[in-house]
Design an enzyme around this catalytic site. Structure first.
Site: not given
Ligand code: HEM
Length: 230
Positions: A185
């Site tokens: 991710h």
């Molecule tokens: C700490 C480092 C992390 C970074 C740098 C990060 C970065 C991002 C970014 C940039 C997005 C937007 C993507 C888009 O809109 O195309 C996103 C979406 C998301 N992230 Fe993270 N994330 C991190 C950790 C996590 C963790 C630990 C979880 C859950 C356990 C998580 C769950 C999600 C979810 C559910 C979305 C919405 C995308 C979807 O529903 O498919 N993220 N993240």
């Protein structure tokens, strides 16, 4: 929840970049609380997982404090992720076109999409993001249920020794897999330039939206309410 906006319209003439709303403030706070919890859980969990990593307990005030705090962070992550789940599950529902995209992933990764509509007409999330979303959802349910089964301070009497052994195994395996999913991710978020802005500033450039989520952008421009900024 505020509807997504593409703005500013006149800015095109001034040469300013066109930006598109992708996440509300609430969604971003919800996301970063979840992300912080997962990092803290990974560090405290690894500290308890193997003696060579025990030094990590120093980050949490020692062995006993780490053992006490780890499950509570897990509870916060569970509820925080539940918030993300409620916001995003609809947008992550699997569609026929997602299977095509996944089967042809090599072309996408190699920038060989050749403007093929099957590969470029993508909604708010592509199939890779959807796999990560559902993977995280299942793993978090496994982690919280197995975690409660081995949280002896409160639930010692509710499970047998055999059940606890199975729960420890399931908990450790799910933890290793979710750390791998998390690395995928974060790697994807950094590798696809401009994506981090979505979760920090809440908006992306028009070019990013056109390049990576064209159907989502088209729907916003034509006023379809299907996939707004959540
Ligand atoms: C700490 C480092 C992390 C970074 C740098 C990060 C970065 C991002 C970014 C940039 C997005 C937007 C993507 C888009 O809109 O195309 C996103 C979406 C998301 N992230 Fe993270 N994330 C991190 C950790 C996590 C963790 C630990 C979880 C859950 C356990 C998580 C769950 C999600 C979810 C559910 C979305 C919405 C995308 C979807 O529903 O498919 N993220 N993240």
């Amino acid at each position: 929840m505020s509807a997504a906006e593409i703005k500013p319209r006149d800015a095109v003439h001034r040469g300013d970049p066109v930006t598109v709303d992708r996440y509300t403030v609430g969604a971003r706070i919800n996301h970063w609380i979840t992300a912080t919890c997962l990092v803290l859980l990974a560090l405290s969990g690894l500290a308890l997982f193997h003696p060579t990593l025990f030094f990590l307990t120093n980050l949490f005030g020692g062995g006993q404090a780490t053992r006490a705090i780890h499950p509570w962070i897990g509870v916060v992550l569970f509820f925080s992720f539940a918030g993300l789940f409620l916001r995003f599950w609809r947008l992550n529902l699997w569609k026929g076109a997602d299977t095509t995209w996944l089967v042809r992933l090599r072309e996408v990764l190699g920038n060989r999409d050749n403007e093929d509509p099957d590969l470029v007409e993508i909604g708010k999330y592509n199939a890779g993001q959807k796999v990560v979303f559902w993977g995280m959802s299942v793993l978090i349910v496994v982690l919280i249920s197995s975690g409660l089964a081995i949280w002896d301070q409160y639930f010692a009497d509710y499970t047998t020794i055999e059940q606890k052994r199975l729960a420890v195994l399931g908990h450790s395996l799910a933890a290793i897999v979710i750390i791998c999913v998390w690395i995928v991710h974060v790697y994807a978020a950094i590798w696809v330039r401009g994506t981090i802005n979505a979760m920090t500033r809440g908006r992306v450039t028009g070019g990013w939206a056109w390049r990576h989520h064209r159907k989502w952008l088209r729907d916003l421009v034509t006023g379809k309410p299907a996939e707004p900024a959540e």
